[in-house]
Design a protein around this motif. Structure first.
Motif, PDB file in Angstrom:
ATOM      1  N   MET A 249       5.301  60.859  54.539  1.00  0.00           N
ATOM      2  CA  MET A 249       6.524  60.956  55.288  1.00  0.00           C
ATOM      3  C   MET A 249       6.313  60.213  56.604  1.00  0.00           C
ATOM      4  O   MET A 249       5.273  60.318  57.225  1.00  0.00           O
ATOM      5  CB  MET A 249       6.880  62.423  55.530  1.00  0.00           C
ATOM      6  N   CYS A 250       7.329  59.467  56.999  1.00  0.00           N
ATOM      7  CA  CYS A 250       7.255  58.681  58.223  1.00  0.00           C
ATOM      8  C   CYS A 250       8.579  58.810  58.969  1.00  0.00           C
ATOM      9  O   CYS A 250       9.639  58.642  58.382  1.00  0.00           O
ATOM     10  CB  CYS A 250       6.984  57.223  57.863  1.00  0.00           C
ATOM     11  N   LEU A 251       8.502  59.131  60.249  1.00  0.00           N
ATOM     12  CA  LEU A 251       9.684  59.239  61.094  1.00  0.00           C
ATOM     13  C   LEU A 251       9.568  58.189  62.182  1.00  0.00           C
ATOM     14  O   LEU A 251       8.533  58.077  62.837  1.00  0.00           O
ATOM     15  CB  LEU A 251       9.766  60.639  61.713  1.00  0.00           C
ATOM     16  N   SER A 252      10.625  57.395  62.353  1.00  0.00           N
ATOM     17  CA  SER A 252      10.603  56.384  63.406  1.00  0.00           C
ATOM     18  C   SER A 252      11.937  56.375  64.147  1.00  0.00           C
ATOM     19  O   SER A 252      12.976  56.673  63.576  1.00  0.00           O
ATOM     20  CB  SER A 252      10.306  55.000  62.829  1.00  0.00           C
ATOM     21  N   ALA A 253      11.863  56.043  65.426  1.00  0.00           N
ATOM     22  CA  ALA A 253      13.050  55.929  66.266  1.00  0.00           C
ATOM     23  C   ALA A 253      12.988  54.575  66.958  1.00  0.00           C
ATOM     24  O   ALA A 253      12.163  54.361  67.841  1.00  0.00           O
ATOM     25  CB  ALA A 253      13.094  57.057  67.282  1.00  0.00           C
ATOM     26  N   ILE A 254      13.831  53.663  66.514  1.00  0.00           N
ATOM     27  CA  ILE A 254      13.866  52.323  67.086  1.00  0.00           C
ATOM     28  C   ILE A 254      15.286  52.054  67.550  1.00  0.00           C
ATOM     29  O   ILE A 254      16.235  52.142  66.767  1.00  0.00           O
ATOM     30  CB  ILE A 254      13.417  51.268  66.057  1.00  0.00           C
ATOM     31  N   ASP A 255      15.407  51.720  68.836  1.00  0.00           N
ATOM     32  CA  ASP A 255      16.708  51.467  69.447  1.00  0.00           C
ATOM     33  C   ASP A 255      17.653  52.632  69.159  1.00  0.00           C
ATOM     34  O   ASP A 255      17.359  53.755  69.509  1.00  0.00           O
ATOM     35  CB  ASP A 255      17.280  50.129  68.978  1.00  0.00           C
ATOM     36  N   ALA A 256      18.768  52.364  68.507  1.00  0.00           N
ATOM     37  CA  ALA A 256      19.781  53.390  68.285  1.00  0.00           C
ATOM     38  C   ALA A 256      19.718  53.991  66.886  1.00  0.00           C
ATOM     39  O   ALA A 256      20.676  54.583  66.416  1.00  0.00           O
ATOM     40  CB  ALA A 256      21.168  52.807  68.523  1.00  0.00           C
ATOM     41  N   VAL A 257      18.559  53.859  66.221  1.00  0.00           N
ATOM     42  CA  VAL A 257      18.446  54.321  64.842  1.00  0.00           C
ATOM     43  C   VAL A 257      17.230  55.231  64.671  1.00  0.00           C
ATOM     44  O   VAL A 257      16.132  54.916  65.122  1.00  0.00           O
ATOM     45  CB  VAL A 257      18.325  53.119  63.872  1.00  0.00           C
ATOM     46  N   LEU A 258      17.437  56.341  63.985  1.00  0.00           N
ATOM     47  CA  LEU A 258      16.370  57.271  63.621  1.00  0.00           C
ATOM     48  C   LEU A 258      16.210  57.193  62.107  1.00  0.00           C
ATOM     49  O   LEU A 258      17.191  57.342  61.372  1.00  0.00           O
ATOM     50  CB  LEU A 258      16.741  58.690  64.038  1.00  0.00           C
ATOM     51  N   THR A 259      14.999  56.910  61.637  1.00  0.00           N
ATOM     52  CA  THR A 259      14.762  56.732  60.209  1.00  0.00           C
ATOM     53  C   THR A 259      13.674  57.681  59.725  1.00  0.00           C
ATOM     54  O   THR A 259      12.618  57.787  60.353  1.00  0.00           O
ATOM     55  CB  THR A 259      14.337  55.278  59.903  1.00  0.00           C
ATOM     56  N   LEU A 260      13.935  58.334  58.608  1.00  0.00           N
ATOM     57  CA  LEU A 260      12.966  59.198  57.947  1.00  0.00           C
ATOM     58  C   LEU A 260      12.724  58.622  56.566  1.00  0.00           C
ATOM     59  O   LEU A 260      13.666  58.407  55.799  1.00  0.00           O
ATOM     60  CB  LEU A 260      13.497  60.630  57.836  1.00  0.00           C
ATOM     61  N   ARG A 261      11.462  58.328  56.259  1.00  0.00           N
ATOM     62  CA  ARG A 261      11.091  57.797  54.943  1.00  0.00           C
ATOM     63  C   ARG A 261      10.142  58.762  54.257  1.00  0.00           C
ATOM     64  O   ARG A 261       9.148  59.180  54.846  1.00  0.00           O
ATOM     65  CB  ARG A 261      10.443  56.431  55.076  1.00  0.00           C
ATOM     66  N   ILE A 262      10.464  59.084  53.023  1.00  0.00           N
ATOM     67  CA  ILE A 262       9.658  60.002  52.228  1.00  0.00           C
ATOM     68  C   ILE A 262       9.221  59.257  50.971  1.00  0.00           C
ATOM     69  O   ILE A 262      10.046  58.655  50.280  1.00  0.00           O
ATOM     70  CB  ILE A 262      10.459  61.264  51.849  1.00  0.00           C
ATOM     71  N   LYS A 263       7.913  59.276  50.702  1.00  0.00           N
ATOM     72  CA  LYS A 263       7.359  58.634  49.513  1.00  0.00           C
ATOM     73  C   LYS A 263       6.541  59.660  48.761  1.00  0.00           C
ATOM     74  O   LYS A 263       5.839  60.463  49.367  1.00  0.00           O
ATOM     75  CB  LYS A 263       6.459  57.467  49.898  1.00  0.00           C
ATOM     76  N   GLU A 264       6.617  59.632  47.431  1.00  0.00           N
ATOM     77  CA  GLU A 264       5.810  60.547  46.638  1.00  0.00           C
ATOM     78  C   GLU A 264       5.102  59.783  45.534  1.00  0.00           C
ATOM     79  O   GLU A 264       5.517  58.701  45.169  1.00  0.00           O
ATOM     80  CB  GLU A 264       6.647  61.716  46.105  1.00  0.00           C
ATOM     81  N   ASP A 265       4.027  60.371  45.032  1.00  0.00           N
ATOM     82  CA  ASP A 265       3.201  59.664  44.063  1.00  0.00           C
ATOM     83  C   ASP A 265       3.393  60.162  42.636  1.00  0.00           C
ATOM     84  O   ASP A 265       2.549  59.948  41.788  1.00  0.00           O
ATOM     85  CB  ASP A 265       1.723  59.739  44.457  1.00  0.00           C
ATOM     86  N   GLY A 266       4.522  60.783  42.347  1.00  0.00           N
ATOM     87  CA  GLY A 266       4.817  61.271  41.001  1.00  0.00           C
ATOM     88  C   GLY A 266       5.348  60.161  40.112  1.00  0.00           C
ATOM     89  O   GLY A 266       5.182  58.972  40.393  1.00  0.00           O
ATOM     90  N   PRO A 267       6.029  60.532  39.040  1.00  0.00           N
ATOM     91  CA  PRO A 267       6.528  59.543  38.080  1.00  0.00           C
ATOM     92  C   PRO A 267       7.748  58.764  38.555  1.00  0.00           C
ATOM     93  O   PRO A 267       8.165  57.812  37.916  1.00  0.00           O
ATOM     94  CB  PRO A 267       6.881  60.388  36.864  1.00  0.00           C
ATOM     95  N   GLY A 268       8.344  59.145  39.669  1.00  0.00           N
ATOM     96  CA  GLY A 268       9.538  58.463  40.153  1.00  0.00           C
ATOM     97  C   GLY A 268      10.789  59.037  39.509  1.00  0.00           C
ATOM     98  O   GLY A 268      10.760  60.062  38.842  1.00  0.00           O
ATOM     99  N   LEU A 269      11.897  58.358  39.709  1.00  0.00           N
ATOM    100  CA  LEU A 269      13.180  58.801  39.187  1.00  0.00           C
ATOM    101  C   LEU A 269      13.635  57.895  38.057  1.00  0.00           C
ATOM    102  O   LEU A 269      13.381  56.684  38.081  1.00  0.00           O
ATOM    103  CB  LEU A 269      14.238  58.778  40.296  1.00  0.00           C
ATOM    104  N   SER A 270      14.349  58.468  37.108  1.00  0.00           N
ATOM    105  CA  SER A 270      14.916  57.658  36.032  1.00  0.00           C
ATOM    106  C   SER A 270      16.073  56.847  36.606  1.00  0.00           C
ATOM    107  O   SER A 270      16.612  57.158  37.670  1.00  0.00           O
ATOM    108  CB  SER A 270      15.420  58.556  34.901  1.00  0.00           C
ATOM    109  N   ALA A 271      16.477  55.807  35.887  1.00  0.00           N
ATOM    110  CA  ALA A 271      17.612  54.993  36.323  1.00  0.00           C
ATOM    111  C   ALA A 271      18.862  55.858  36.445  1.00  0.00           C
ATOM    112  O   ALA A 271      19.648  55.710  37.379  1.00  0.00           O
ATOM    113  CB  ALA A 271      17.838  53.840  35.348  1.00  0.00           C
TER     114      ALA A 271
END
Length: 94
Positions: free
Chosen positions: A1-23
């Protein structure tokens, strides 16, 4: 998980190492699904349960705050090859 605040934007990114999502799961992310019947052992012990509310709640929160989301799967050669969720919100200053 990564949280960043750049200028006027707050971004949260979540990555997992499982099988992913189906289409299908990626296309329907944030959409409420019908009730599903789950079997616990014998067919006479079936129970109805609504699945998939997590993505509906995430989508609602993001949109209520004027943000947006991105959903994707990582690549096989990446450290995190499963699902990736990015949430972006406008920063509000007081």
């Amino acid at each position: 998980m990564c949280l960043s605040a750049i200028d006027a934007v707050l971004t949260l990114r979540i990555k997992e190492d499982g099988p992913g999502l189906s289409a299908d799961a990626m296309v329907h992310f944030g959409q409420r699904r019908d009730t599903r019947l789950l079997f616990q052992g014998l067919p006479r012990r079936q129970t109805g349960m609504s699945l998939g509310l997590g993505s509906v709640i995430i989508k609602a929160i993001v949109e209520l705050h004027g943000g947006h989301y991105e959903i994707a799967n990582g690549e096989g050669r990446s450290e995190y090859s499963g699902a990736r969720l990015g949430l972006t919100f406008p920063r509000r200053y007081s």
